[in-house]
Design an enzyme around this catalytic site. Structure first.
Site, short mmCIF file in Angstrom:
data_model
loop_
_atom_site.label_atom_id
_atom_site.label_comp_id
_atom_site.label_asym_id
_atom_site.label_seq_id
_atom_site.Cartn_x
_atom_site.Cartn_y
_atom_site.Cartn_z
N ALA A 1 0.81 -1.21 0.00
CA ALA A 1 0.00 0.00 0.00
C ALA A 1 0.85 1.26 0.00
CB ALA A 1 -0.94 -0.02 1.19
N ASP B 1 13.03 3.93 1.58
CA ASP B 1 12.10 3.41 2.60
C ASP B 1 12.87 2.94 3.84
OD1 ASP B 1 10.28 3.77 0.57
OD2 ASP B 1 9.37 1.79 0.73
C1 MEV Z 1 8.42 2.97 -2.80
O1 MEV Z 1 8.05 3.39 -1.49
C2 MEV Z 1 8.91 4.13 -3.59
C3 MEV Z 1 9.43 3.83 -4.97
O2 MEV Z 1 10.11 5.02 -5.40
C4 MEV Z 1 10.37 2.65 -5.00
C5 MEV Z 1 11.70 2.92 -4.30
O3 MEV Z 1 12.06 4.05 -4.04
O4 MEV Z 1 12.39 1.92 -4.04
C6 MEV Z 1 8.29 3.57 -5.96
#
Ligand code: MEV
Length: 302
Positions: free
Chosen positions: A101, A149
């Protein structure tokens, strides 16, 4: 017991995978916790048992596929903490963070487990090391993660991040007035990131534009210039739509939030489902936006 918070990406998702800057903030209201126990654990005394409500897992370590992310993490931690064997205990993981999500549930799960091992062994690790270990598992969850993240969750602080340049911790003047709402559509990050990568040449210009926008957003965030933050969120959403990272339901919810008074609204994380964030000006708008989002079919998380 160890725990870790969720995160939202304010600016720069997807572009951050290609070396552009991204900005993420921790969400302390949503957490994953992990703890060791031995209660009633008689059946598998020679092995660790892992129970996770987040992914519906109830299995002994040795029954897990060698590439299963939690098993890979446990293998890394055995080495990291210099253990001859994993503790013959039950490791229970409890999550308030919805999976798939865009809220960093994979990284938060890894970090909660790492912190539980630190508690158990009495060996503290730096936030940087926690982030590095979680990054190894992010590669299994996401394929080509940027690393934003794991960094924002390990430090628990807002970060301005560029792959290959590391992260700069930001001190915001006050928490942002944000609503986080779930579209109800599960969207695995690995698939969306993989799809955009497959069409990289068509998307490159948009990716570079998002990068410029995220760089500009750092200054306005540090100044707590809320109207400008809102404008940049709306502009980032427009670029994410061009990148094919949004979807009909997200567009509909974002429009509903804006009509109800949100000054800025955008998807957060990989998109094509998952969550959106909406910036509000005052408590009356906040209540109106929450009601409009609920009416349009979203679940309010924060
Ligand atoms: C995921 O939270 C965010 C994306 O930019 C993937 C990443 O940074 O690894 C979509």
């Amino acid at each position: 017991m160890g725990s870790a918070c969720a995160k939202v990406i304010l600016f720069g998702e997807h572009a951050v995978v290609y070396g552009e800057p991204g900005i993420a903030v921790p969400v302390p209201q949503l957490r994953i916790s992990a703890e060791f126990s031995t209660d009633g654990y008689t059946q598998y005394r020679h092995d660790m048992r892992i129970i996770s409500d987040r992914i519906g897992l109830n299995s002994s370590y040795s029954e897990l596929d060698p590439n299963q992310p939690i098993r890979r993490l446990l293998d890394l931690l055995k080495t990291e903490f210099g253990l001859r064997e994993l503790p013959h205990k039950i490791l229970t993981i409890h999550s308030d963070i919805p999976p798939e999500a865009g809220l960093g549930s994979g990284a938060a799960s890894s970090i909660a487990i790492i912190r539980t091992f630190s508690e158990e062994t009495g060996k503290a690790l730096s936030a940087q090391r926690v982030s590095e270990l979680a990054f190894e598992i992010e590669k299994i969850y996401h394929g080509t993660p940027s690393g934003i993240d794991n960094l924002v969750i390990a430090t628990g602080q807002p970060v301005f991040y560029r792959k290959g340049h590391g992260g700069e911790l930001l001190t915001l003047k006050q928490p942002l007035p944000l609503i986080i709402a779930n579209s109800g559509i599960n969207s695995p990050t690995r698939e969306v990131v993989g799809d955009i990568r497959a069409n990289f040449s068509a998307h490159e210009l948009t990716i570079r534009e998002i990068g410029k926008l995220a760089a500009a957003a750092k200054t306005v965030l540090l100044e707590n210039d809320l109207p400008r933050i809102a404008d940049l969120m709306n502009e980032n959403q427009r670029l994410l739509e061009r990148l094919s990272a949004s979807c009909e339901k997200l567009n509909h919810l974002i429009e509903a939030a804006r009509k109800a008074g949100a000054s800025g609204a955008k998807l957060t994380g990989a998109g094509r489902g998952g969550n959106l964030i909406a910036l509000y000006r005052n408590e009356a708008d906040r209540a109106r936006i929450k009601a409009a989002l609920t009416e349009a079919g979203a679940t309010i998380y924060v």
